[in-house]
Design an enzyme around this catalytic site. Sequence first.
Site, mmCIF file in Angstrom:
data_model
loop_
_atom_site.group_PDB
_atom_site.id
_atom_site.type_symbol
_atom_site.label_atom_id
_atom_site.label_comp_id
_atom_site.label_asym_id
_atom_site.label_seq_id
_atom_site.Cartn_x
_atom_site.Cartn_y
_atom_site.Cartn_z
ATOM 1 C CG ASP A 1 49.226 30.704 40.593
ATOM 2 O OD1 ASP A 1 50.114 30.315 39.811
ATOM 3 O OD2 ASP A 1 49.249 31.834 41.127
ATOM 4 N NE ARG B 1 55.530 39.178 35.958
ATOM 5 C CZ ARG B 1 55.224 37.938 35.553
ATOM 6 N NH1 ARG B 1 56.129 36.970 35.638
ATOM 7 N NH2 ARG B 1 54.042 37.644 35.053
ATOM 8 N NE ARG C 1 48.880 37.099 30.299
ATOM 9 C CZ ARG C 1 49.956 37.041 31.106
ATOM 10 N NH1 ARG C 1 50.303 35.898 31.665
ATOM 11 N NH2 ARG C 1 50.640 38.136 31.382
ATOM 12 C CG HIS D 1 49.026 38.035 36.746
ATOM 13 N ND1 HIS D 1 49.515 38.923 35.814
ATOM 14 C CD2 HIS D 1 49.571 36.827 36.426
ATOM 15 C CE1 HIS D 1 50.322 38.288 34.984
ATOM 16 N NE2 HIS D 1 50.372 37.022 35.324
ATOM 17 C CD GLN E 1 47.459 34.172 33.485
ATOM 18 O OE1 GLN E 1 48.647 34.360 33.301
ATOM 19 N NE2 GLN E 1 46.753 33.309 32.769
ATOM 20 C CB CYS F 1 48.107 31.633 35.419
ATOM 21 S SG CYS F 1 48.996 31.372 36.957
#
Length: 310
Positions: A226, A101, A295, A128, A131, A267
């Site tokens: 988001d 990340r 996830r 991402h 996700q 998310c």
Amino acid sequence: MVRHLLKISDFSEEECEKVINKSIEIKENPKKFSSTLEGETLLMLFEKPSLRTRISFETGMQQLGGHAIFYSIKDSPLGKKENISDTAKVASRFVNIIAARVFKRQDIWDLAKFADVPVINMLDDFAHPCQILGDFQTIKEKKKSLENMKLSYFGDAYNNVTYDLMRMCAIFGWRMDIACPNAPEYSPEQAVLDEVSGLSKDTGADVKVVHDALKAASESDVIYTDSWMSYGIPQEQEEERKRAFMPFQVTYSIMEAAKPEAIFMNCLPAMREYEQTAEVIDGPQSIVFDQAENRLHIQKAIMLFLRDKF
Ligand code: CP
Ligand code: NVA
């Protein structure tokens, strides 16, 4: 050839479906997979914070019989004390999968270029993918199909999650309206728009940027938003961003303008009364916690896929 997952369009539609179906199978019968990565190690490099991604990868790897290492690169960024190529080559001698990340997309691209093992993007400034695969699993579970949907996204569109949602909607031939302020700093980058228009040519998808939130919601099966304050955005921009994004807040009126059976997704992490009202995220159409749970399952499927286990 070693495969990586740096953005969702690294996988074809067929591969996405394969991974989603495997994830559903793992979710139904986790014990059956409890030694599928026995003796294997996942290295997780983190330059930004995380709750869901860190915990779900670490738990997932353990549940597959493997081991996960959390390594913070917050205070010792990639490429500072040694070349990223050296980091990638050395890590490849120790572990079976590298996940990262990072702030800059180039860093994860460089890791993948020099690693001899699969690299998974756990979020950068461009994508991402874990996700979005988990999200599409959740949509499939709720809607019983991934055919012919309309997804509408609200708020910050200069954004990693938005970009992979755009790519995924293009890959699956969906309609997607991206409702955002009419300003380049809050709109998708041209490179992403170009990629998405290329992907859409093959599938007949219709992915477009709009500036009217109620119109965007119309006929939608999925309403998605988001954070307005993604990791790393300076605190001093908060008030200005709130002003810019408020017309795109997901409210009860937005949910009412969508299809009656529309679902609400975020998310997470989420801020009530920012990108959505509490009434929406805590309301009956919200599926954010099922979304978060997936996830765990999808990342197990991604790791098994990249390690050639199905
Ligand atoms: N959705 C997500 O990636 O959450 P974290 O930042 O908590 O990992
Ligand atoms: N766009 C958000 C996603 C968090 C999972 C961020 O980058 O912080």
